[in-house]
Scaffold this motif. Structure first.
Motif, short mmCIF file in Angstrom:
data_model
loop_
_atom_site.label_atom_id
_atom_site.label_comp_id
_atom_site.label_asym_id
_atom_site.label_seq_id
_atom_site.Cartn_x
_atom_site.Cartn_y
_atom_site.Cartn_z
N THR A 226 3.49 14.74 9.45
CA THR A 226 4.40 13.82 8.87
C THR A 226 5.84 14.16 9.01
N ARG A 227 6.13 15.43 9.70
CA ARG A 227 7.35 15.76 10.35
C ARG A 227 8.07 16.26 9.06
N ALA A 228 7.74 16.47 7.81
CA ALA A 228 8.27 16.92 6.61
C ALA A 228 8.59 18.29 6.84
N LEU A 229 9.88 18.74 6.61
CA LEU A 229 10.48 20.10 6.67
C LEU A 229 10.83 20.67 5.56
N THR A 230 10.12 21.67 5.08
CA THR A 230 10.43 22.44 3.96
C THR A 230 11.24 23.79 3.86
N ASP A 231 12.44 23.69 3.48
CA ASP A 231 13.21 24.80 3.37
C ASP A 231 12.82 25.83 2.24
N LEU A 232 12.76 26.97 2.77
CA LEU A 232 12.50 28.32 1.87
C LEU A 232 13.69 29.16 1.93
N TRP B 241 0.74 -1.16 0.05
CA TRP B 241 0.08 -0.14 -0.13
C TRP B 241 1.03 1.23 -0.18
N ARG B 242 1.92 1.27 0.62
CA ARG B 242 2.92 2.33 0.64
C ARG B 242 3.43 2.76 -0.74
N ARG B 243 3.67 1.32 -1.22
CA ARG B 243 4.54 1.51 -2.49
C ARG B 243 3.63 2.20 -3.76
N CYS B 244 2.22 1.83 -3.47
CA CYS B 244 1.45 2.44 -4.58
C CYS B 244 0.60 3.82 -4.17
N THR B 245 1.02 4.42 -3.22
CA THR B 245 0.65 5.67 -2.91
C THR B 245 1.55 6.67 -2.68
N ALA B 246 1.09 7.93 -2.89
CA ALA B 246 2.47 9.17 -3.06
C ALA B 246 2.71 9.33 -1.56
N ASP B 247 3.95 9.56 -1.39
CA ASP B 247 4.78 9.85 -0.21
C ASP B 247 4.73 11.36 0.10
N ALA B 248 3.85 11.75 1.15
CA ALA B 248 3.78 13.19 1.42
C ALA B 248 5.00 13.73 2.04
N ARG B 249 6.03 12.93 2.51
CA ARG B 249 7.27 13.56 2.86
C ARG B 249 8.38 13.90 1.92
N GLU B 250 7.95 13.50 0.57
CA GLU B 250 8.90 13.92 -0.70
C GLU B 250 8.75 15.15 -1.01
N GLY B 251 10.03 15.87 -1.24
CA GLY B 251 10.18 17.17 -1.37
C GLY B 251 9.00 17.85 -2.30
N CYS B 252 8.68 17.53 -3.39
CA CYS B 252 7.79 17.83 -4.15
C CYS B 252 6.40 17.91 -3.69
N ASN B 253 6.28 16.94 -2.63
CA ASN B 253 4.54 16.90 -2.09
C ASN B 253 4.60 18.00 -0.80
N HIS B 254 5.39 18.44 -0.53
CA HIS B 254 5.59 19.25 0.84
C HIS B 254 4.33 20.05 1.08
N LEU B 255 4.21 20.75 -0.28
CA LEU B 255 3.01 21.76 -0.05
C LEU B 255 1.81 21.37 -0.97
N ASP B 256 1.86 19.95 -1.34
CA ASP B 256 0.40 19.62 -2.20
C ASP B 256 -0.73 19.79 -1.30
N PRO B 257 -1.66 20.28 -1.84
CA PRO B 257 -2.92 20.87 -1.02
C PRO B 257 -3.41 19.38 -0.48
N ARG B 258 -3.14 18.15 -1.01
CA ARG B 258 -3.77 17.06 -0.59
C ARG B 258 -3.29 16.55 0.81
N PHE B 259 -2.10 17.04 1.18
CA PHE B 259 -1.41 16.55 2.26
C PHE B 259 -1.34 17.46 3.40
N ARG B 260 -1.81 18.84 3.34
CA ARG B 260 -1.92 19.79 4.38
C ARG B 260 -2.89 19.23 5.28
N PRO B 261 -2.47 19.26 6.64
CA PRO B 261 -3.34 18.84 7.60
C PRO B 261 -4.33 20.29 8.03
N ARG B 262 -5.10 20.52 6.93
CA ARG B 262 -5.95 21.70 7.06
C ARG B 262 -6.59 22.04 8.44
N ARG B 263 -7.51 20.86 8.65
CA ARG B 263 -8.38 21.15 9.92
C ARG B 263 -7.82 20.60 11.36
#
Length: 406
Positions: free
Chosen positions: A125-131, A42-64
Motif C-alpha cells: 500500500t506504500r503506507a508509512l507509519t511513523d513511530l 466499491w472504494r467508497r464503501c470499503t476501508a482504506d488501508a492507507r489511513e493512519g488508524c488502519n496501518h497496523l490493522d491485522p486485516r491489511f498486513r501483507p502477512r504471507r
C-alpha cells in the motif's frame, strides 16, 4: 432464457461488497486492493488501508508476502506471496533514504539514514507509519538502534503484537558491545517503553541472546540461544513470559529458529515450529554420541565436512511449539508438501504444491557469514542432507535461490 439486462456492478449491495472484501482479505490482501481500485463506489464503501488508524490493522498486513531481493535494483524490490505464488515488483523510493532493519508480517521496519527515525512501511500500500523516536534516555536501546548499520554484532528483530489497541510494534535489539533491550510502542505514543524484567537479565548482560522471532495469533514470541521460547507479553503487564524453558543450555553450541505457522489459526495445522541446529554433539554423553553415530540413518545426526574436528558431527531437530502445553513436541515429518526455510534474516514455510521445484518435507538451511551452517537441506523422510549452498540477495527469479532435490 438468457438474461441480457445490464448488471449494475458499481451499485451492488453494501453487504455483498463487505462479504467479498472479507473473503479477499482472508485470501490475499493484494486482491482487496484490486477490489477497491475497480470503481469509486466499491472504494467508497470499503476501508482504506492507507489511513493512519488502519496501518497496523491485522486485516491489511501483507502477512504471507516476503521480499526476495534487498540488492541494488534502483528503488524496485521483488516480493513473493508464499500462499498463492503471486509475485510483484514494487517501486519503493522510501528505501533510498532509509535503512531496512527488519521485516515482520510483510511490513518493513525502516530507520531514517539522517535522523534514525523509526518507520513501518507496508510495501503493497506504500503506507508509512511513523513511530516514536528512539531517544537517548532509552539507554541500551538507543545505543543499538543508532549503532553502525549491518554490524556483525548487531541484531534487530521486529514483531507486531495485537495485545494492545491499536497494535504495538515490538523491537528486540541486541549488540554484543552495546547491550540489548526489548522496546515497544504503538502509533500515537510519544516515546518507546523498554521492557525491563528481572528474569531476562543474564549473567553476561553484553551477550546477544536473541535467536529468532515469530508471531502467533497476535502474540509475539522469540527464541533464545539456550533453546527457550519466550512471549514478549504487553498486557496486562509488560514482561517477558517463559513459554518453554526445559531445553538444555549447550554453551551457545546451538542455534534455534522459530518458524511462523503456515496459517494464523493454529487449529488448521501447520503450526509454529522450532528448528534446533547443534554444531556438535558435545551436549550428549559419550554413550549417547556413540549410539547416534551408529544409528545415523534413523536419527537426525549428520556427518559434515568441517575444519573443526569436534564439529564434524551435527544434529538437527524439529519441534512443534505447543504454546498452551508449554512444551516442544518432536516432529519427524512436517508433511510431504511443506518446505521450511530457516536463517538469520528470515524463517518461513510454504507448500511445495505451489512451488513444485522445491523439495517438501525438508528443512532448507541458510544463514550469513560465520554463522552459516555446513548443511544446505535436511530431508526428513530419508534422513539425508545436501551440502551447504550459496544464497544470493539479488536474483532474476525465485528458482535461483532455492534448492531442488535431484
Amino acid at each position: 432464457m438468457v438474461y441480457t439486462g445490464r448488471r449494475d456492478w458499481p451499485n451492488l449491495p453494501t453487504a455483498l461488497i463487505d462479504d467479498i472484501a472479507d473473503r479477499l482479505l482472508s485470501h490475499d490482501v493484494s486482491e482487496y486492493f484490486r477490489l477497491r481500485s475497480a470503481c469509486k463506489e466499491w472504494r467508497r464503501c470499503t476501508a482504506d488501508a492507507r489511513e493512519g488508524c488502519n496501518h497496523l490493522d491485522p486485516r491489511f498486513r501483507p502477512r504471507r508476502w516476503i521480499m526476495l531481493s534487498n540488492g541494488t535494483d534502483g528503488d524496485g524490490r521483488r516480493f513473493l506471496n508464499l500462499s498463492t505464488g503471486a509475485s510483484a515488483r514494487v517501486d519503493l523510493p522510501e528505501l533510498s533514504r532509509h535503512h531496512l532493519e527488519a521485516s515482520t508480517e510483510g511490513l518493513l521496519l525502516l530507520r531514517d539514514k539522517a535522523s534514525h527515525a523509526v518507520r513501518l512501511l507496508n510495501p503493497l500500500t506504500r503506507a508509512l507509519t511513523d513511530l516514536p523516536p528512539v531517544t537517548a534516555d532509552l539507554g541500551g536501546a538507543y545505543a543499538v538502534w543508532t549503532g553502525p548499520f549491518q554490524s556483525a554484532a548487531r541484531i534487530i528483530y521486529a514483531g507486531v503484537s495485537d495485545e494492545t489497541s491499536p497494535s504495538s510494534v515490538v523491537l528486540l535489539m541486541a549488540d554484543r558491545h552495546l547491550g540489548r533491550a526489548i522496546a515497544y510502542a504503538k502509533p500515537g505514543d510519544q516515546r518507546w517503553a523498554v521492557m525491563d524484567d528481572e528474569m531476562w537479565r543474564a549473567d553476561n548482560p553484553m551477550w546477544c541472546r536473541f535467536s529468532s522471532a515469530s508471531t502467533l495469533q497476535g502474540r509475539f514470541y522469540f527464541a533464545t540461544l539456550e533453546g527457550h521460547v519466550m512471549h514478549a507479553r504487553l498486557c496486562p503487564e509488560p514482561r517477558v513470559v517463559p513459554v518453554v524453558v526445559e531445553q538444555p543450555n549447550t554453551d551457545h553450541n546451538m542455534f534455534c529458529y522459530l518458524v511462523p505457522p503456515d496459517n494464523d489459526d493454529h487449529r488448521c495445522g501447520g503450526g509454529m515450529l522450532m528448528v534446533r541446529y547443534y554444531l556438535s554433539l558435545d551436549h550428549l554423553s559419550a554413550d549417547e554420541r556413540r549410539i547416534m553415530k551408529r544409528r545415523r540413518k534413523v536419527m537426525d545426526v549428520i556427518r559434515v565436512e568441517h575444519h573443526v574436528r569436534e564439529n564434524r558431527w551435527n544434529l538437527i531437530q524439529v519441534f512443534e511449539v505447543d504454546v498452551a502445553g508449554k512444551r516442544l513436541v518432536p516432529v519427524e515429518d512436517i508433511g510431504r508438501h511443506r518446505a521450511v526455510f530457516v536463517g538469520d534474516v528470515a524463517c518461513f514455510s510454504f507448500s511445495a504444491r505451489r512451488f513444485p521445484c522445491v523439495a517438501g518435507n525438508a528443512i532448507h538451511m541458510g544463514a550469513l557469514g560465520a554463522r552459516c551452517p555446513p548443511v544446505g537441506v535436511r530431508y526428513l523422510a530419508d534422513k539425508t542432507a545436501d551440502p551447504s549452498f550459496v544464497f544470493t540477495t539479488d536474483v532474476p527469479g525465485f528458482l535461483d535461490c532455492i534448492s531442488v532435490k535431484q
